[in-house]
Design a protein around this motif. Structure first.
Motif, short mmCIF file in Angstrom:
data_model
loop_
_atom_site.label_atom_id
_atom_site.label_comp_id
_atom_site.label_asym_id
_atom_site.label_seq_id
_atom_site.Cartn_x
_atom_site.Cartn_y
_atom_site.Cartn_z
N ARG A 135 6.61 15.71 -18.27
CA ARG A 135 7.72 14.70 -17.99
C ARG A 135 7.30 14.04 -16.61
NH1 ARG A 135 12.25 16.23 -15.65
NH2 ARG A 135 11.65 18.35 -15.72
N ALA A 136 7.08 14.82 -15.57
CA ALA A 136 6.62 14.27 -14.20
C ALA A 136 5.60 13.24 -14.02
CB ALA A 136 6.57 15.35 -13.40
N ASP A 137 4.34 13.71 -14.95
CA ASP A 137 3.33 12.87 -14.91
C ASP A 137 3.83 11.45 -15.60
OD1 ASP A 137 1.88 14.62 -13.92
OD2 ASP A 137 1.26 15.64 -15.69
N ILE A 138 4.48 11.41 -16.74
CA ILE A 138 4.91 10.18 -17.51
C ILE A 138 5.82 9.29 -16.68
CG2 ILE A 138 6.45 9.54 -19.42
CD1 ILE A 138 5.19 11.72 -20.93
N ILE A 139 6.65 9.97 -15.89
CA ILE A 139 7.77 9.41 -14.92
C ILE A 139 6.62 8.65 -13.77
CG2 ILE A 139 9.58 9.56 -13.13
CD1 ILE A 139 10.73 11.82 -15.00
N ARG A 140 5.86 9.28 -13.32
CA ARG A 140 5.18 8.88 -12.22
C ARG A 140 4.35 7.60 -12.66
NH1 ARG A 140 3.42 13.18 -10.36
NH2 ARG A 140 1.61 13.27 -11.80
N LEU A 141 3.76 7.78 -13.93
CA LEU A 141 3.04 6.72 -14.58
C LEU A 141 4.15 5.45 -14.74
CD1 LEU A 141 0.21 5.94 -15.43
CD2 LEU A 141 0.83 6.93 -17.67
N SER A 142 5.03 5.83 -15.17
CA SER A 142 6.12 4.52 -15.46
C SER A 142 6.41 3.81 -14.11
CB SER A 142 7.23 5.12 -15.95
OG SER A 142 8.27 4.37 -16.15
N ARG A 143 6.50 4.49 -13.21
CA ARG A 143 6.62 3.79 -11.88
C ARG A 143 5.84 3.07 -11.55
NH1 ARG A 143 9.61 9.00 -9.18
NH2 ARG A 143 11.45 8.71 -9.99
N GLN A 144 4.51 3.67 -11.57
CA GLN A 144 3.30 2.92 -11.31
C GLN A 144 3.15 1.52 -12.21
OE1 GLN A 144 -0.05 5.60 -11.56
NE2 GLN A 144 0.52 6.57 -9.56
N LEU A 145 3.41 1.79 -13.44
CA LEU A 145 3.42 0.60 -14.19
C LEU A 145 4.28 -0.47 -14.12
CD1 LEU A 145 1.85 -0.54 -16.98
CD2 LEU A 145 3.72 0.45 -18.38
N HIS A 146 5.54 -0.06 -13.71
CA HIS A 146 6.37 -1.07 -13.04
C HIS A 146 6.28 -1.72 -11.93
CE1 HIS A 146 9.44 -0.39 -16.16
NE2 HIS A 146 9.64 0.92 -15.93
N ARG A 147 5.45 -1.08 -10.91
CA ARG A 147 4.92 -1.74 -9.67
C ARG A 147 3.87 -2.66 -10.05
NH1 ARG A 147 5.48 3.49 -7.26
NH2 ARG A 147 3.17 3.94 -7.51
N THR A 148 3.14 -2.23 -11.04
CA THR A 148 1.92 -3.20 -11.06
C THR A 148 2.33 -4.68 -11.97
OG1 THR A 148 0.49 -1.29 -11.55
CG2 THR A 148 -0.25 -3.26 -12.54
N GLU A 149 3.45 -4.28 -12.91
CA GLU A 149 3.99 -5.53 -13.80
C GLU A 149 4.69 -6.38 -12.65
OE1 GLU A 149 6.67 -3.77 -16.43
OE2 GLU A 149 4.95 -3.34 -17.94
N ASP A 150 5.33 -5.90 -11.44
CA ASP A 150 5.88 -6.77 -10.48
C ASP A 150 5.20 -7.49 -9.83
OD1 ASP A 150 8.48 -5.65 -11.43
OD2 ASP A 150 8.79 -4.32 -9.77
N LYS A 151 4.03 -6.69 -9.43
CA LYS A 151 3.04 -7.51 -8.59
C LYS A 151 2.23 -8.68 -9.52
CE LYS A 151 1.86 -3.55 -5.62
NZ LYS A 151 0.58 -2.50 -5.23
N LEU A 152 2.02 -8.18 -10.43
CA LEU A 152 1.39 -9.30 -11.52
C LEU A 152 2.31 -10.35 -11.78
CD1 LEU A 152 -1.06 -9.91 -13.50
CD2 LEU A 152 -0.07 -8.84 -15.39
N GLU A 153 3.57 -10.02 -11.88
CA GLU A 153 4.45 -11.21 -11.99
C GLU A 153 4.46 -12.13 -10.81
OE1 GLU A 153 7.50 -13.77 -13.67
OE2 GLU A 153 6.29 -11.94 -14.89
N ARG A 154 4.46 -11.57 -9.78
CA ARG A 154 4.45 -12.23 -8.51
C ARG A 154 3.03 -13.21 -8.29
NH1 ARG A 154 5.37 -8.13 -4.25
NH2 ARG A 154 5.72 -6.83 -5.86
N VAL A 155 2.08 -12.65 -8.74
CA VAL A 155 0.76 -13.35 -8.84
C VAL A 155 0.97 -14.55 -9.65
CG1 VAL A 155 -1.72 -13.31 -9.50
CG2 VAL A 155 -0.80 -11.48 -7.94
N LEU A 156 1.34 -14.22 -10.97
CA LEU A 156 1.54 -15.33 -11.85
C LEU A 156 2.50 -16.51 -11.44
CD1 LEU A 156 1.06 -16.25 -14.91
CD2 LEU A 156 3.20 -15.15 -15.51
N GLN A 157 3.50 -16.26 -10.90
CA GLN A 157 4.41 -17.18 -10.19
C GLN A 157 3.54 -18.00 -9.07
OE1 GLN A 157 7.66 -15.04 -8.47
NE2 GLN A 157 8.70 -14.87 -10.66
N GLU A 158 2.76 -17.30 -8.33
CA GLU A 158 2.08 -17.91 -7.31
C GLU A 158 0.71 -18.96 -7.99
OE1 GLU A 158 2.19 -18.29 -3.85
OE2 GLU A 158 3.87 -17.16 -4.01
N VAL A 159 0.26 -18.47 -9.01
CA VAL A 159 -0.43 -19.43 -9.68
C VAL A 159 0.00 -20.45 -10.37
CG1 VAL A 159 -2.07 -19.26 -11.86
CG2 VAL A 159 -2.28 -17.51 -10.36
#
Length: 115
Positions: A73-97
């Protein structure tokens, strides 16, 4: 029959009366026990102990999964948080592009317009 007519109770009525008396005495005893402050403390301690045991059980299960090299459970929660951070960063890059594309298109239109 003569006994019943003189006010004597049948065995069924006697058992019923004894049952009702025991029930009312038990209810009174429980009400007295619940009305004491120590009962509230006992209830709070029981809730704390139950929560602690539940947490220990979940931690034990997580440790079991970790020792089996499976995602817990802890691993999945940690992975979920990392995935959300990556998605947010990707969204910002897409907006800049998209912003840069708009700027390039605007500059291209500005250079093509005078000629």
């Amino acid at each position: 029959m003569a006994d019943r007519q003189n006010g004597a109770q049948s065995p069924e009525q006697q058992v019923r009366a004894l049952y009702e008396e025991a029930e009312s005495k038990t209810a009174k005893a429980f009400e007295d026990a619940v009305n004491t402050p120590s009962f509230g403390r006992l209830l709070a301690l029981s809730a704390e102990n139950t929560a602690a045991l539940t947490r220990m059980a979940f931690d034990g299960i997580d440790l079991l999964w970790r020792n089996l090299r499976l995602a817990g459970r802890a691993d999945i929660i940690r992975l979920s948080r990392q995935l959300h951070r990556t998605e947010d960063k990707l969204e910002r890059v897409l907006q800049e592009v998209e912003k840069l594309r708009d700027e390039v298109a605007h500059e291209r239109d500005a250079t093509e317009a005078p000629s």
